[in-house]
Design an enzyme around this catalytic site. Structure first.
Site, mmCIF file in Angstrom:
data_model
loop_
_atom_site.group_PDB
_atom_site.id
_atom_site.type_symbol
_atom_site.label_atom_id
_atom_site.label_comp_id
_atom_site.label_asym_id
_atom_site.label_seq_id
_atom_site.Cartn_x
_atom_site.Cartn_y
_atom_site.Cartn_z
ATOM 1 N N ARG A 56 97.113 123.226 80.289
ATOM 2 C CA ARG A 56 96.623 123.783 81.551
ATOM 3 C C ARG A 56 95.965 125.127 81.283
ATOM 4 O O ARG A 56 96.552 126.033 80.705
ATOM 5 C CB ARG A 56 97.783 123.968 82.537
ATOM 6 C CG ARG A 56 97.327 124.456 83.908
ATOM 7 C CD ARG A 56 98.522 124.816 84.754
ATOM 8 N NE ARG A 56 99.396 123.672 84.934
ATOM 9 C CZ ARG A 56 99.211 122.739 85.841
ATOM 10 N NH1 ARG A 56 98.196 122.811 86.650
ATOM 11 N NH2 ARG A 56 100.049 121.740 85.958
ATOM 12 N N GLU A 96 105.172 126.333 83.161
ATOM 13 C CA GLU A 96 104.444 127.598 83.207
ATOM 14 C C GLU A 96 104.096 128.021 84.629
ATOM 15 O O GLU A 96 104.086 129.215 84.941
ATOM 16 C CB GLU A 96 103.173 127.521 82.349
ATOM 17 C CG GLU A 96 102.501 128.878 82.195
ATOM 18 C CD GLU A 96 101.544 128.952 81.021
ATOM 19 O OE1 GLU A 96 100.955 130.025 80.827
ATOM 20 O OE2 GLU A 96 101.387 127.944 80.312
ATOM 21 N N GLU A 129 104.573 116.299 78.853
ATOM 22 C CA GLU A 129 105.137 116.749 80.129
ATOM 23 C C GLU A 129 104.028 117.112 81.105
ATOM 24 O O GLU A 129 104.079 116.774 82.283
ATOM 25 C CB GLU A 129 106.040 117.964 79.890
ATOM 26 C CG GLU A 129 106.925 118.339 81.084
ATOM 27 C CD GLU A 129 106.293 119.347 82.023
ATOM 28 O OE1 GLU A 129 106.811 119.513 83.131
ATOM 29 O OE2 GLU A 129 105.272 119.967 81.662
#
Length: 299
Positions: A56, A96, A129
């Protein structure tokens, strides 16, 4: 004020009790700072560093602020996951967004699962994930797939099994990385959908890709509209080719082939190319037939 009366960071329902339970020790391997591998522990936010492997690259500000407000009100529902780097030092494996939102909410501690992972295992864990999340854009997913294949030595088939996706889905995402940077950015910023991007991949010329991409945005074209445009463009380019593929034989040339065919008693054809060159073909049925034709031509 005693330490027991100090305000603790907000935690999700039931999570506070879990952290205080002796049952959280599932590995019986104590770390030097008192935390336990495999357990959920409250860690100082300042002791955690970001995950360099996280695919990301963009966090929507509004969504991040909404999560910050939720954390401030309801606490952390799902702990982040970290790996131990050294004494009182950790690195994020996943979570995060929760980590960043907790920082914005002013938390000083955050609940975290503590794991041990080498760099490759950590990369796989972080990428898989994140891929399984719903809010990654198609380019971020494609880059994650590419990294797993390149850095973890996976085939597309193995990757499909690892992330529980079809082989076709893997291939379609990876093809997006062939698009010009401007179009990839358009996907990242939700200017076009993955459906638009997949259609644009089929265009061979980069400049044409960008021109049509800009038209899609300007005219707010749907994926179906775009596919119709590409179909029309393809038909336009193929139509002249069809006309050029069969240049006509003149009456004089046709009369010649008929006379020549009668002379050698064999089928004779003229094959012409759009460029003006071609072939004069004399057909024969056997070695004997070929020798017969050669004798006639040598007369």
């Amino acid at each position: 004020m005693s330490s027991s009366s100090k305000k603790r960071p907000a935690l999700g329902k039931g999570l506070s009790a879990l952290l205080e339970s002796s049952l959280t020790d599932i590995t019986s391997e104590d770390l030097s700072d008192g935390s336990v591998l495999g357990s959920v522990a409250l860690l100082p936010i300042t002791s955690i560093e970001a995950n360099p492997f996280n695919p990301r690259t963009h966090f929507e500000e509004d969504a991040l602020n909404e999560l910050k407000d939720s954390i401030a009100t309801h606490g952390i529902i799902q702990p982040i996951t970290v790996r131990k780097l050294g004494r009182s030092k950790y690195q994020l494996i996943s979570g995060e967004r929760r980590f960043k939102a907790s920082q914005l909410a002013g938390l000083t501690e955050i609940p975290a699962y503590i794991r041990v992972a080498n760099d490759q295992t950590m990369l796989e864990m972080a990428l898989v994930e994140n891929i399984q999340r719903q809010d990654l854009n198609a380019i971020e997913v494609a880059l994650s797939y590419h990294r797993l294949i390149q850095e973890c030595n996976l085939t597309q088939e193995q990757l499909a099994q690892q992330v529980s996706k079809s082989r076709t889905s893997i291939t379609n995402h990876l093809r997006l990385l062939k698009l010009p940077a401007k179009i990839q950015l358009g996907v990242r910023e939700n200017e076009i959908s993955m459906g638009h991007a997949r259609a644009l991949v089929s265009i061979d010329d980069e400049q044409t890709q960008i021109e049509i991409f800009e038209r899609v945005i300007e005219e707010q074209l749907s994926v179906r509209d775009l596919e119709n445009i590409l179909r029309e463009e393809k038909n336009k380019t193929e139509e002249p080719k069809k006309k050029e593929a069969k240049p006509s034989v003149t009456h004089q040339q046709n009369d010649f082939t008929q006379d020549f065919s009668d002379k050698v008693a064999a089928k004779v054809q003229i094959k012409k190319q759009p460029t003006g060159n071609g072939k004069l073909i004399i057909n024969f049925n056997s070695e004997v037939d070929l020798n017969r034709i050669i004798e006639i031509l040598n007369e």
